[in-house]
Design a protein around this motif. Structure first.
Motif, PDB file in Angstrom:
ATOM      1  N   HIS A  46       0.835  -1.207   0.000  1.00 16.95           N
ATOM      2  CA  HIS A  46       0.000   0.000   0.000  1.00 16.95           C
ATOM      3  C   HIS A  46       0.865   1.251   0.000  1.00 16.95           C
ATOM      4  O   HIS A  46       0.528   2.240  -0.642  1.00 16.95           O
ATOM      5  N   GLN A  47       1.983   1.207   0.707  1.00 20.41           N
ATOM      6  CA  GLN A  47       2.871   2.369   0.796  1.00 20.41           C
ATOM      7  C   GLN A  47       3.795   2.484  -0.407  1.00 20.41           C
ATOM      8  O   GLN A  47       4.002   3.575  -0.924  1.00 20.41           O
ATOM      9  N   LYS A  48       4.379   1.355  -0.845  1.00 18.31           N
ATOM     10  CA  LYS A  48       5.431   1.403  -1.861  1.00 18.31           C
ATOM     11  C   LYS A  48       4.950   1.180  -3.286  1.00 18.31           C
ATOM     12  O   LYS A  48       5.577   1.654  -4.223  1.00 18.31           O
ATOM     13  N   GLU A  49       3.874   0.436  -3.461  1.00 20.64           N
ATOM     14  CA  GLU A  49       3.371   0.099  -4.797  1.00 20.64           C
ATOM     15  C   GLU A  49       1.848   0.203  -4.829  1.00 20.64           C
ATOM     16  O   GLU A  49       1.150  -0.768  -5.120  1.00 20.64           O
ATOM     17  N   VAL A  53      -1.801  -2.533  -5.727  1.00 23.24           N
ATOM     18  CA  VAL A  53      -2.871  -2.862  -4.802  1.00 23.24           C
ATOM     19  C   VAL A  53      -4.207  -2.322  -5.307  1.00 23.24           C
ATOM     20  O   VAL A  53      -5.231  -2.984  -5.208  1.00 23.24           O
ATOM     21  N   ASN A  54      -4.188  -1.127  -5.892  1.00 19.93           N
ATOM     22  CA  ASN A  54      -5.425  -0.458  -6.268  1.00 19.93           C
ATOM     23  C   ASN A  54      -5.901  -0.729  -7.690  1.00 19.93           C
ATOM     24  O   ASN A  54      -6.987  -0.310  -8.034  1.00 19.93           O
ATOM     25  N   GLY A  55      -5.118  -1.377  -8.490  1.00 18.94           N
ATOM     26  CA  GLY A  55      -5.590  -1.532  -9.856  1.00 18.94           C
ATOM     27  C   GLY A  55      -5.095  -2.754 -10.582  1.00 18.94           C
ATOM     28  O   GLY A  55      -5.873  -3.602 -11.008  1.00 18.94           O
ATOM     29  N   LYS A  56      -3.815  -2.857 -10.733  1.00 19.01           N
ATOM     30  CA  LYS A  56      -3.254  -3.922 -11.552  1.00 19.01           C
ATOM     31  C   LYS A  56      -3.470  -5.305 -10.955  1.00 19.01           C
ATOM     32  O   LYS A  56      -3.557  -6.283 -11.666  1.00 19.01           O
ATOM     33  N   GLY A  57      -3.540  -5.382  -9.674  1.00 19.92           N
ATOM     34  CA  GLY A  57      -3.669  -6.679  -9.017  1.00 19.92           C
ATOM     35  C   GLY A  57      -2.301  -7.267  -8.713  1.00 19.92           C
ATOM     36  O   GLY A  57      -1.305  -6.912  -9.320  1.00 19.92           O
ATOM     37  N   ASN A  75      -6.355 -18.946   2.588  1.00 22.31           N
ATOM     38  CA  ASN A  75      -7.462 -18.051   2.950  1.00 22.31           C
ATOM     39  C   ASN A  75      -7.024 -16.591   2.948  1.00 22.31           C
ATOM     40  O   ASN A  75      -7.746 -15.714   2.475  1.00 22.31           O
ATOM     41  N   THR A  76      -5.847 -16.324   3.483  1.00 24.19           N
ATOM     42  CA  THR A  76      -5.320 -14.957   3.516  1.00 24.19           C
ATOM     43  C   THR A  76      -5.101 -14.435   2.101  1.00 24.19           C
ATOM     44  O   THR A  76      -5.481 -13.308   1.782  1.00 24.19           O
ATOM     45  N   ILE A  77      -4.501 -15.248   1.256  1.00 26.34           N
ATOM     46  CA  ILE A  77      -4.246 -14.848  -0.135  1.00 26.34           C
ATOM     47  C   ILE A  77      -5.561 -14.553  -0.850  1.00 26.34           C
ATOM     48  O   ILE A  77      -5.685 -13.552  -1.568  1.00 26.34           O
ATOM     49  N   GLN A  78      -6.552 -15.389  -0.635  1.00 26.38           N
ATOM     50  CA  GLN A  78      -7.857 -15.186  -1.272  1.00 26.38           C
ATOM     51  C   GLN A  78      -8.517 -13.905  -0.740  1.00 26.38           C
ATOM     52  O   GLN A  78      -9.054 -13.109  -1.513  1.00 26.38           O
ATOM     53  N   ARG A  79      -8.469 -13.697   0.575  1.00 23.06           N
ATOM     54  CA  ARG A  79      -9.068 -12.494   1.167  1.00 23.06           C
ATOM     55  C   ARG A  79      -8.399 -11.222   0.663  1.00 23.06           C
ATOM     56  O   ARG A  79      -9.049 -10.200   0.450  1.00 23.06           O
ATOM     57  N   LEU A  80      -7.065 -11.283   0.448  1.00 21.11           N
ATOM     58  CA  LEU A  80      -6.340 -10.124  -0.064  1.00 21.11           C
ATOM     59  C   LEU A  80      -6.613  -9.893  -1.551  1.00 21.11           C
ATOM     60  O   LEU A  80      -6.279  -8.838  -2.088  1.00 21.11           O
ATOM     61  N   GLY A  81      -7.196 -10.890  -2.209  1.00 19.88           N
ATOM     62  CA  GLY A  81      -7.508 -10.753  -3.630  1.00 19.88           C
ATOM     63  C   GLY A  81      -6.316 -10.959  -4.539  1.00 19.88           C
ATOM     64  O   GLY A  81      -6.301 -10.477  -5.674  1.00 19.88           O
TER      65      GLY A  81
END
Length: 115
Positions: A46-49, A53-57, A75-81
């Motif tokens: 969120h801070q560096k890239e 996080v917000n678009g490219k995935g 589960n964590t990976i899935q929740r983070l998208g």
């Protein structure tokens, strides 16, 4: 593990190292610890890239070691998208960390580290 060895966990993008952690001596990476680390990587991203996080995935490339395929980690990976790329283990394939550690090896060549 050798008593003088310390485990370094590193996450990076094609642009930079995003997050790293030195593990306490004797600690191994479990599914629970790996899940916690993924949360911290998400915060660092969120801070560096933020564009990732917000678009490219995010596409996470990791092997199929037990902590990485544990239900809690999945589960964590899935929740983070995040999408995962999990190539099968092969001793014939160059690991993705070759470039990172090759550069580190060159930097440390001839240096003596004392604890």
């Amino acid at each position: 593990m050798h008593p003088r060895k310390i485990m370094l966990c590193v996450w990076w993008t094609c642009e930079q190292v995003v997050h790293y952690e030195l593990q306490p001596t004797g600690q191994t990476v479990t599914g629970d610890l790996y899940s916690q680390q993924l949360e911290r990587v998400q915060q660092a991203l969120h801070q560096k890239e933020p564009a990732l996080v917000n678009g490219k995935g995010i596409m996470l490339l990791h092997d199929n070691a037990r902590p990485r395929v544990a239900q809690m980690a999945r589960n964590t990976i899935q929740r983070l998208g995040w999408e995962t790329l999990c190539p099968p283990y092969s001793p014939d394939l160059a690991p993705s960390d070759y470039h990172l550690f090759h550069s580190l090896d060159n930097h440390l060549l001839g240096k003596s580290l004392h604890q």
